[in-house]
Design a protein around this motif. Structure first.
Motif, mmCIF file in Angstrom:
data_model
loop_
_atom_site.group_PDB
_atom_site.id
_atom_site.type_symbol
_atom_site.label_atom_id
_atom_site.label_comp_id
_atom_site.label_asym_id
_atom_site.label_seq_id
_atom_site.Cartn_x
_atom_site.Cartn_y
_atom_site.Cartn_z
ATOM 1 N N LEU A 108 0.799 -1.009 0.089
ATOM 2 C CA LEU A 108 0.018 -0.025 -0.149
ATOM 3 C C LEU A 108 0.740 1.169 0.019
ATOM 4 C CD1 LEU A 108 -3.120 -0.639 2.432
ATOM 5 C CD2 LEU A 108 -2.913 -0.366 -0.034
ATOM 6 N N ALA A 109 2.001 1.112 0.839
ATOM 7 C CA ALA A 109 2.815 2.067 0.875
ATOM 8 C C ALA A 109 3.388 2.689 -0.598
ATOM 9 C CB ALA A 109 4.050 2.182 1.641
ATOM 10 N N LEU A 110 3.563 1.482 -1.544
ATOM 11 C CA LEU A 110 4.095 1.926 -2.943
ATOM 12 C C LEU A 110 2.934 2.499 -3.553
ATOM 13 C CD1 LEU A 110 5.908 -1.683 -3.406
ATOM 14 C CD2 LEU A 110 6.852 0.279 -2.500
ATOM 15 N N ALA A 111 1.676 2.039 -3.455
ATOM 16 C CA ALA A 111 0.743 2.510 -4.180
ATOM 17 C C ALA A 111 0.760 4.299 -4.118
ATOM 18 C CB ALA A 111 -0.621 2.005 -3.814
ATOM 19 N N GLY A 112 0.833 4.469 -2.545
ATOM 20 C CA GLY A 112 0.842 5.892 -2.130
ATOM 21 C C GLY A 112 1.823 6.540 -2.803
ATOM 22 N N VAL A 113 2.896 6.258 -3.117
ATOM 23 C CA VAL A 113 4.217 6.753 -3.582
ATOM 24 C C VAL A 113 3.882 7.117 -5.287
ATOM 25 C CG1 VAL A 113 6.680 6.647 -4.240
ATOM 26 C CG2 VAL A 113 5.760 5.996 -1.920
ATOM 27 N N GLY A 114 3.514 6.108 -5.631
ATOM 28 C CA GLY A 114 2.933 6.185 -7.081
ATOM 29 C C GLY A 114 1.852 7.135 -7.334
ATOM 30 N N PHE A 115 0.815 7.175 -6.405
ATOM 31 C CA PHE A 115 -0.279 8.319 -6.334
ATOM 32 C C PHE A 115 0.525 9.789 -6.434
ATOM 33 C CE2 PHE A 115 -2.728 11.344 -4.372
ATOM 34 C CZ PHE A 115 -3.949 11.278 -5.076
ATOM 35 N N VAL A 149 7.394 -0.167 -13.396
ATOM 36 C CA VAL A 149 8.379 -1.231 -12.718
ATOM 37 C C VAL A 149 8.968 -0.542 -11.446
ATOM 38 C CG1 VAL A 149 10.034 -2.727 -13.082
ATOM 39 C CG2 VAL A 149 8.306 -2.289 -14.875
ATOM 40 N N ASN A 150 9.663 0.300 -11.492
ATOM 41 C CA ASN A 150 10.474 0.594 -10.343
ATOM 42 C C ASN A 150 9.509 1.189 -9.141
ATOM 43 O OD1 ASN A 150 12.819 2.215 -8.823
ATOM 44 N ND2 ASN A 150 13.623 0.969 -10.626
ATOM 45 N N THR A 151 8.364 1.915 -9.323
ATOM 46 C CA THR A 151 7.709 2.315 -8.175
ATOM 47 C C THR A 151 7.135 1.132 -7.546
ATOM 48 O OG1 THR A 151 7.190 4.280 -9.414
ATOM 49 C CG2 THR A 151 5.981 4.214 -7.307
ATOM 50 N N ALA A 152 6.990 0.151 -8.329
ATOM 51 C CA ALA A 152 6.605 -1.194 -7.488
ATOM 52 C C ALA A 152 7.252 -1.949 -6.578
ATOM 53 C CB ALA A 152 5.670 -2.181 -8.698
ATOM 54 N N THR A 153 8.491 -1.361 -6.623
ATOM 55 C CA THR A 153 9.604 -2.232 -5.569
ATOM 56 C C THR A 153 9.805 -1.495 -4.543
ATOM 57 O OG1 THR A 153 11.269 -1.022 -6.990
ATOM 58 C CG2 THR A 153 10.645 -3.067 -7.671
ATOM 59 N N ALA A 158 11.875 5.908 -6.029
ATOM 60 C CA ALA A 158 10.506 6.724 -6.394
ATOM 61 C C ALA A 158 10.130 7.399 -4.978
ATOM 62 C CB ALA A 158 9.428 5.541 -6.514
ATOM 63 N N THR A 159 10.550 6.767 -3.986
ATOM 64 C CA THR A 159 10.205 7.748 -2.719
ATOM 65 C C THR A 159 11.101 8.961 -2.450
ATOM 66 O OG1 THR A 159 9.874 5.495 -1.735
ATOM 67 C CG2 THR A 159 10.217 7.401 -0.240
ATOM 68 N N THR A 160 12.247 9.081 -3.150
ATOM 69 C CA THR A 160 13.087 10.153 -3.207
ATOM 70 C C THR A 160 12.509 11.123 -4.134
ATOM 71 O OG1 THR A 160 15.051 8.901 -2.470
ATOM 72 C CG2 THR A 160 15.435 11.089 -3.254
ATOM 73 N N THR A 161 12.116 10.670 -5.368
ATOM 74 C CA THR A 161 11.625 11.474 -6.459
ATOM 75 C C THR A 161 10.333 12.172 -5.839
ATOM 76 O OG1 THR A 161 12.529 10.184 -8.269
ATOM 77 C CG2 THR A 161 10.471 11.539 -8.596
ATOM 78 N N LEU A 162 9.417 11.391 -5.137
ATOM 79 C CA LEU A 162 8.347 12.060 -4.595
ATOM 80 C C LEU A 162 8.654 13.028 -3.553
ATOM 81 C CD1 LEU A 162 5.350 12.017 -3.805
ATOM 82 C CD2 LEU A 162 5.750 10.393 -2.076
ATOM 83 N N LEU A 163 9.474 13.107 -2.706
ATOM 84 C CA LEU A 163 10.215 14.145 -1.869
ATOM 85 C C LEU A 163 10.600 15.319 -2.789
ATOM 86 C CD1 LEU A 163 11.773 12.025 0.889
ATOM 87 C CD2 LEU A 163 9.633 13.324 1.182
ATOM 88 N N ASN A 164 11.473 15.055 -3.723
ATOM 89 C CA ASN A 164 12.025 16.030 -4.721
ATOM 90 C C ASN A 164 10.730 17.074 -5.215
ATOM 91 O OD1 ASN A 164 14.849 15.726 -4.316
ATOM 92 N ND2 ASN A 164 14.687 14.080 -5.886
ATOM 93 N N LEU A 165 9.715 16.128 -5.669
ATOM 94 C CA LEU A 165 8.462 16.762 -6.336
ATOM 95 C C LEU A 165 7.730 17.683 -5.418
ATOM 96 C CD1 LEU A 165 7.447 13.848 -8.515
ATOM 97 C CD2 LEU A 165 8.602 15.905 -9.324
ATOM 98 N N LEU A 166 7.556 17.295 -4.164
ATOM 99 C CA LEU A 166 6.751 17.779 -3.126
ATOM 100 C C LEU A 166 7.714 19.408 -2.785
ATOM 101 C CD1 LEU A 166 5.995 15.434 -0.392
ATOM 102 C CD2 LEU A 166 4.489 16.876 -1.558
#
Length: 733
Positions: A108-115, A149-153, A158-166
Motif C-alpha cells: 500500500l505504501a508503494l501505491a501511495g508513492v505512485g499516486f 516497474v520501479n515504483t512497484a519495488t 521513487a520515494t526520493t523522487t516524491l520528496l523532490n517533487l513535493l
C-alpha cells in the motif's frame, strides 16, 4: 514566475485538477497491482529486503539491533560493528514503507508513492504550462515503463523522487503566492530528500537554487527592499529547513557510525562513493575514469530513451519537441507563448523561467550522474546494455528524469494536437470531416503509444516473471505452512512458524536476505520465526543455546542456485531436533549403486588441512542396500558394524563443535563414483555429546562432497536408479 493575482480567494479544484488526481489514483492502483503480481517476493535487486528489514526495525523504534551472534543474523547490506548491526541505507524510504508494514500490507505504501508522483507531475506541469497539459503529463508518467516497474519495488528511488517533487511544488507555490506555508513544505521536503539520498536531492534542487539566487539578486540590484525582504523570508525558510534536514542527516550518521561525516554506506564500503578513481564494494572494484563514466552513462540514457521512457522512443522525441517549442528562441519564433486558453492557465501560462528550471532538472540529473559509478554497475556488461539490473528495473538512478520528460512530452503532444486542429479547421472541410480526421489521429496516437509502451515492458516483465516463478517454487513450503498467506508474500501476514528458529542457506555468501530476502526477522531476531545462518558448528550451537524451547527447522533446497533464475530448484523444510546424551548409535542405510569402495568418517570441513579422517574397507556382502552402523561419543566417532575393516584404529577424533560426515562411496562401471554423504553438526562437552538431527544428506557424483545440487530429498528429485537413503539414531545416557 509571477505572483498570484488573487491570493485571498479559496478556489475549488478545477475539473482538470480533479482529473489529474483521478489519473494518479489509477496509477497508484496500477503500481499496487504490479507489486502484487510481478514482485510478490521482491525483485532481482535484493536491496528491497534491506528496506523491509529496516522498516520493521523503525516500527520498533530502532535504527539497528544488537545481538550476541552478529554473524548468524547479518542481513544483506548491513554493517557489522561488533555486536551491533545497522543498514547501510538512510531510514527515510524505509520509514515510508513502514506505513504499509504497520497495517499488514506493505505494498500500500508503494501505491501511495505512485499516486503522489503522478499527481505532483501533473500539478507541476500545469504550473509551467496549463492544466490540460498537466493532465496529459500525469497520464504520460503513469504509463511510463520506468515508473510502473520501479515504483512497484521497495527501493528508494521513487520515494526520493516524491520528496523532490513535493519540494518543487512547494517552491513554485511559495514563489507564486508569496505565502510562507508552501516554503515550509518545500524546505521540509528537500531536507528529507537529502536525508534519503543526498546526491539525488542536490542534483534535483540545483536548478531551483539557481532560480532562487537570481530571484534574490534581481531586487537587490534594483533596490526593491520590500520585495527582497519577502523573498529572503520565504527562500530563507526553504533553505533553513533544508539545512535542518542536512543536520538531521549528520546527526543520524553520528548516531549509527560514530562520525557525523561518515555515512553508513561509507562504513560498509569506504570506496563506494562519488567521483573518479578506484571504486570498490564487497571485493568488486573498477577504475572509474571519466571516459568510462561517459560511456556507461551514454548507454544508460540510451536505454531510458529507447526502452524505459513513455512510448519509447516517441516520448523522448515529444519531450524534445516540447522543449524547443516552449523554452528559449523557439518559443518566441514559433509563437508558442499564446497557445493556452485564458481559463486553462494556472497563473501565467507564458512563464518561461519555470520551464527553464524544469529543463535544468533534466540537465543536472544527466550530467551529475557521471560522477556516480552505480550507473556502470547497472549494466551487466558495456557490450550488452540490455543485460544486468537495468534490463529488469530500468535506469533507476535517473528516475528524476521522469518529471521533466513527462512535462515536456505532454507540452509537445499538446502543441502538435493544437497545430493539427488549427490546420484542420483552416482547411475547406466540413465540421464532421474535421472531427473524424482528428478522431483518427487521436486513436492512432493512442494505439501507437500503447503498443510501443507494451513492447517496451515485454522484456522486463518476462524476466521478472521468471524470477518470481522461481521464488514461488522455493517459498512453497513456507507458504504452505502459513496456509497460503505467508507474511513474506505479497498479501500475506501470517508467519510460517510459531516460536521457531529456522536455519537458512546462503548460496551467495554469509548473508541473510541475499538471495532469500523474504526471510526477514521482525524488529531484530526475536519474532515468532527467527531466521538465522547456520555458519560454523560453534555458531550453530551458540545460536541454538540462545533459543531454548523453540522448535528448530532447516530451510534447504536441491539444485544449483545461480543468478540466472531458470535453474530447477526443489525446496524443503526439515524439522530439526537437538539430541544430547553420552552416546548416539546411528544406522545409515543406502542403496547400492555400484561396487562398494570405501566408508569414511570425516571430522571438520571437507578438504581442510586439519580435518580428521577414519577410513574403512567394505567387506560386507551388499544386497540392494548397504547399512552402516556408527557411533558418536564425546570427542570420537567410529563405524561399529560388521563388514567394515578400519585402516588404522578406525576412530575419528574431534574437540568441541565440528561437522561430522559419514561418506559411503561406490564405484560404477567405467570408474565413475557415487558418494552418499551424511553430515551432522556435533558438539562434545565433557562426557556428553550433542548433535543436530537429522543430518544433511547429499548424493554426489564424481566427488565425495558436493553442494546443494546433491541434496537428497526422498521422493523429490531425479536420482540414479537405486539411490535411497534412510537413517535412524538411538541416543543413550
Amino acid at each position: 514566475m509571477m505572483p498570484d493575482d488573487d491570493r485571498t480567494t479559496t478556489r475549488r479544484p478545477s475539473r482538470e485538477t480533479l482529473l489529474t488526481f483521478g489519473v494518479a489514483a489509477l496509477a497508484g492502483a496500477a503500481v499496487f497491482l504490479v507489486a502484487v503480481e510481478l514482485f510478490p517476493y521482491g525483485s532481482a535487486n535484493h536491496d528491497e529486503g534491506v528496506y523491509l528489514q529496516q522498516a520493521h526495525l523503525l516500527l520498533d523504534g530502532q535504527f539497528g539491533f544488537t545481538t550476541d551472534h552478529p554473524d548468524a543474523f547479518r542481513w544483506w547490506f548491513f554493517v557489522e560493528d561488533g555486536p551491533r548491526l545497522y543498514p547501510k541505507y538512510a531510514p527515510v524510504p524505509a520509514a515510508a514503507f513502514a506505513l504499509g508494514v504497520a497495517v499488514g500490507l506493505p505494498r500500500l505504501a508503494l501505491a501511495g508513492v505512485g499516486f503522489g508522483i503522478v499527481a505532483l507531475v501533473g500539478l507541476l506541469t500545469a504550473e509551467g504550462f496549463d492544466r490540460r497539459t498537466g493532465v496529459l503529463a500525469a497520464g504520460i508518467v503513469a504509463t511510463t515503463p520506468l515508473f510502473l516497474v520501479n515504483t512497484a519495488t521497495f527501493l528508494p528511488y521513487a520515494t526520493t523522487t516524491l520528496l523532490n517533487l513535493l519540494f518543487a511544488y512547494g517552491y513554485v507555490r511559495t514563489v507564486r503566492t508569496e505565502r510562507l506555508r508552501p516554503a515550509v513544505l518545500a524546505g521540509t521536503s528537500v531536507g528529507l530528500a537529502f536525508f534519503s539520498r543526498p546526491y539525488t536531492a542536490v542534483l534535483f534542487a540545483l536548478p531551483f537554487v539557481v532560480h532562487a539566487s537570481y530571484g534574490l539578486l534581481a531586487p537587490a540590484f534594483r533596490r526593491e527592499l520590500v520585495v527582497l525582504r519577502g523573498r529572503l523570508l520565504r527562500y530563507g525558510t526553504v533553505a533553513g529547513l533544508g539545512a535542518a534536514g542536512v543536520g538531521v542527516t549528520l546527526a543520524y550518521n553520528a548516531a549509527v557510525t560514530g562520525d557525523p561525516f561518515t555515512f553508513p554506506y561509507q562504513a560498509f564500503a569506504p570506496r563506494d562513493g562519488l567521483g573518479f578513481g578506484t571504486r570498490e564494494i564487497l571485493g568488486y572494484s573498477r577504475d572509474y575514469t571519466p571516459e568510462l563514466a561517459l560511456r556507461a552513462n551514454r548507454l544508460v540514457l540510451e536505454a531510458f530513451a529507447r526502452r524505459w521512457s513513455f512510448a519509447p522512443p516517441l516520448g523522448v522525441a515529444l519531450a524534445v519537441l516540447g522543449l524547443v517549442l516552449t523554452v528559449g528562441p523557439g518559443a518566441s519564433l514559433l509563437g508558442s507563448r499564446a497557445t493556452a486558453r485564458a481559463d486553462d492557465r494556472v497563473y501565467d501560462a507564458h512563464d518561461e523561467a519555470l520551464r527553464t528550471v524544469f529543463a535544468g532538472v533534466a540537465l543536472s540529473v544527466a550530467v551529475g550522474n557521471l560522477l556516480f559509478w552505480g550507473n556502470l554497475n547497472l549494466l551487466g556488461g558495456l557490450s550488452d546494455p540490455t543485460d544486468g539490473l537495468i534490463s529488469i528495473l530500468g535506469p533507476f538512478y535517473h528516475f528524476d528524469l521522469l518529471f521533466p520528460v513527462s512535462a515536456f512530452a505532454a507540452a509537445g503532444a499538446v502543441r502538435v494536437w493544437r497545430g493539427l486542429r488549427r490546420a484542420a479547421l483552416g482547411a475547406d472541410r466540413s465540421a464532421t470531416e474535421v472531427r473524424v480526421a482528428l478522431a483518427v489521429v487521436l486513436v492512432a496516437g493512442l494505439a501507437v503509444s500503447g503498443a510501443t509502451t507494451a513492447g517496451a515492458l515485454d522484456d522486463p516483465v518476462e524476466r521478472s516473471a521468471v524470477y518470481t516463478d522461481r521464488y514461488e517454487r522455493v517459498y512453497e513450503p513456507l507458504e504452505a505452512r502459513a496456509g497460503g498467506a505467508w507474511r513474506g508474500g505479497a498479501l500475506g501476514n501470517e508467519p510460517a512458524f510459531e516460536d521457531a528458529l529456522v536455519f537458512v542457506p546462503s548460496p551467495y555468501g554469509e548473508w541473510l536476505g541475499h538471495p532469500f530476502q523474504s526471510t526477514w526477522n521482525d524488529a531484530g531476531p526475536d519474532g515468532a520465526a527467527v531466521y538465522a545462518l547456520p555458519g560454523s558448528p560453534e555458531q550453530t550451537f551458540a545460536v541454538l543455546r540462545s533459543y531454548p524451547g523453540r522448535s528448530y527447522h532447516r530451510f534447504t533446497y536441491r539444485g544449483t542456485w545461480t543468478p540466472d533464475p531458470s535453474g530447477d530448484v526443489t525446496p524443503a523444510v526439515r524439522r530439526l531436533r537437538l539430541r544430547e546424551g553420552a552416546s548416539h548409535g546411528i544406522a545409515t542405510t543406502v542403496g547400492v549403486v555400484g561396487s562398494p569402495s570405501t566408508v569414511r568418517l570425516v571430522a571438520g570441513e571437507a578438504d581442510a588441512a586439519d580435518s580428521a579422517v577414519a577410513a574403512y574397507d567394505v567387506t560386507a556382502e551388499p544386497g540392494s542396500n548397504l547399512t552402516v552402523d556408527w557411533t558418536v561419543e564425546p570427542g570420537r566417532a567410529a563405524v561399529t558394524g560388521d563388514g567394515y575393516d578400519p585402516r588404522g584404529d578406525g576412530v575419528v577424533r574431534f574437540d568441541g563443535a565440528t561437522r561430522l560426515a559419514l561418506v559411503v562411496t561406490f564405484v560404477q562401471e567405467g570408474g565413475a563414483t557415487v558418494s552418499y554423504r551424511q553430515e551432522l553438526t556435533v558438539r562434545s562437552d565433557g562426557d556428553r555429546v550433542e548433535l543436530l538431527w537429522p543430518p544433511e544428506t547429499r548424493v554426489c557424483r564424481l566427488s565425495s562432497d558436493c553442494g546443494h545440487e546433491g541434496t537428497y530429498l526422498r521422493g523429490r528429485g531425479d536420482y540414479l536408479d537405486g539411490v535411497v537413503v534412510e537413517s535412524s539414531a538411538n541416543t543413550s545416557g
